[in-house]
Design a protein around this motif. Structure first.
Motif, PDB file in Angstrom:
ATOM      1  N   LEU A  15       0.854  -1.185   0.000  1.00 22.70           N
ATOM      2  CA  LEU A  15       0.000   0.000   0.000  1.00 22.70           C
ATOM      3  C   LEU A  15       0.891   1.237   0.000  1.00 22.70           C
ATOM      4  O   LEU A  15       1.766   1.379   0.843  1.00 22.70           O
ATOM      5  CB  LEU A  15      -0.905  -0.008   1.230  1.00 22.70           C
ATOM      6  N   SER A  17      -0.365   4.638  -0.535  1.00 23.02           N
ATOM      7  CA  SER A  17      -1.035   5.894  -0.201  1.00 23.02           C
ATOM      8  C   SER A  17      -2.275   5.618   0.634  1.00 23.02           C
ATOM      9  O   SER A  17      -2.743   4.485   0.698  1.00 23.02           O
ATOM     10  CB  SER A  17      -1.434   6.663  -1.465  1.00 23.02           C
ATOM     11  N   GLU A  18      -2.793   6.658   1.227  1.00 20.58           N
ATOM     12  CA  GLU A  18      -4.050   6.529   1.944  1.00 20.58           C
ATOM     13  C   GLU A  18      -5.201   6.508   0.942  1.00 20.58           C
ATOM     14  O   GLU A  18      -5.084   7.017  -0.170  1.00 20.58           O
ATOM     15  CB  GLU A  18      -4.238   7.709   2.890  1.00 20.58           C
ATOM     16  N   SER A  19      -6.303   5.954   1.367  1.00 23.04           N
ATOM     17  CA  SER A  19      -7.509   5.928   0.546  1.00 23.04           C
ATOM     18  C   SER A  19      -8.024   7.348   0.355  1.00 23.04           C
ATOM     19  O   SER A  19      -7.961   8.167   1.266  1.00 23.04           O
ATOM     20  CB  SER A  19      -8.565   5.076   1.261  1.00 23.04           C
ATOM     21  N   ARG A  20      -8.506   7.644  -0.861  1.00 25.74           N
ATOM     22  CA  ARG A  20      -9.084   8.960  -1.131  1.00 25.74           C
ATOM     23  C   ARG A  20     -10.345   8.773  -1.970  1.00 25.74           C
ATOM     24  O   ARG A  20     -10.429   7.825  -2.749  1.00 25.74           O
ATOM     25  CB  ARG A  20      -8.085   9.878  -1.811  1.00 25.74           C
ATOM     26  N   TYR A  22     -13.171   8.788  -4.780  1.00 28.48           N
ATOM     27  CA  TYR A  22     -13.136   8.776  -6.238  1.00 28.48           C
ATOM     28  C   TYR A  22     -14.391   9.494  -6.730  1.00 28.48           C
ATOM     29  O   TYR A  22     -15.493   9.216  -6.270  1.00 28.48           O
ATOM     30  CB  TYR A  22     -13.109   7.332  -6.738  1.00 28.48           C
ATOM     31  N   HIS A  42     -13.383   4.503  -3.636  1.00 21.49           N
ATOM     32  CA  HIS A  42     -12.172   5.208  -3.248  1.00 21.49           C
ATOM     33  C   HIS A  42     -11.013   4.749  -4.126  1.00 21.49           C
ATOM     34  O   HIS A  42     -11.035   3.657  -4.686  1.00 21.49           O
ATOM     35  CB  HIS A  42     -11.832   4.932  -1.788  1.00 21.49           C
ATOM     36  N   LEU A  43      -9.985   5.598  -4.227  1.00 20.20           N
ATOM     37  CA  LEU A  43      -8.753   5.261  -4.931  1.00 20.20           C
ATOM     38  C   LEU A  43      -7.651   5.015  -3.912  1.00 20.20           C
ATOM     39  O   LEU A  43      -7.639   5.619  -2.846  1.00 20.20           O
ATOM     40  CB  LEU A  43      -8.310   6.419  -5.835  1.00 20.20           C
ATOM     41  N   VAL A  44      -6.728   4.151  -4.272  1.00 19.58           N
ATOM     42  CA  VAL A  44      -5.565   3.903  -3.441  1.00 19.58           C
ATOM     43  C   VAL A  44      -4.409   3.550  -4.378  1.00 19.58           C
ATOM     44  O   VAL A  44      -4.605   2.940  -5.428  1.00 19.58           O
ATOM     45  CB  VAL A  44      -5.839   2.776  -2.408  1.00 19.58           C
ATOM     46  N   ASP A  45      -3.205   3.992  -4.044  1.00 22.10           N
ATOM     47  CA  ASP A  45      -2.014   3.657  -4.830  1.00 22.10           C
ATOM     48  C   ASP A  45      -1.364   2.422  -4.210  1.00 22.10           C
ATOM     49  O   ASP A  45      -1.231   2.320  -2.985  1.00 22.10           O
ATOM     50  CB  ASP A  45      -1.014   4.812  -4.839  1.00 22.10           C
ATOM     51  N   THR A  58      -2.586   2.866  -9.487  1.00 21.47           N
ATOM     52  CA  THR A  58      -3.722   3.432  -8.756  1.00 21.47           C
ATOM     53  C   THR A  58      -4.910   2.514  -8.890  1.00 21.47           C
ATOM     54  O   THR A  58      -5.222   2.039  -9.965  1.00 21.47           O
ATOM     55  CB  THR A  58      -4.086   4.833  -9.307  1.00 21.47           C
TER      56      THR A  58
END
Length: 58
Positions: A15, A17-20, A22, A42-45, A58
């Motif tokens: 993981l 990045s943190e969830s953000r 979408y 949500h998006l996450v990298d 992503t």
């Protein structure tokens, strides 16, 4: 779209990045919603490492 090998026993996912949230639109006014459950998406990298190479997806 990223193509991943079928045998992922040697792959590593981390993981990155943190969830953000979408959004469907560029203005960030309409959140994207899952059609089946109605949940907000949500998006996450994620870093995908395989055969000595790594890339962020992503």
């Amino acid at each position: 779209m990223k193509t991943m090998p079928i045998d992922q026993s040697q792959a590593m996912l981390i993981l990155a990045s943190e969830s953000r949230p979408y959004f469907k639109d560029r203005d960030g006014q309409q959140p994207a919603i899952d059609r089946a459950t109605g949940a907000h998406l949500h998006l996450v990298d994620v870093m995908f490492a395989f055969s000595g190479r790594a890339e962020v997806i992503t």
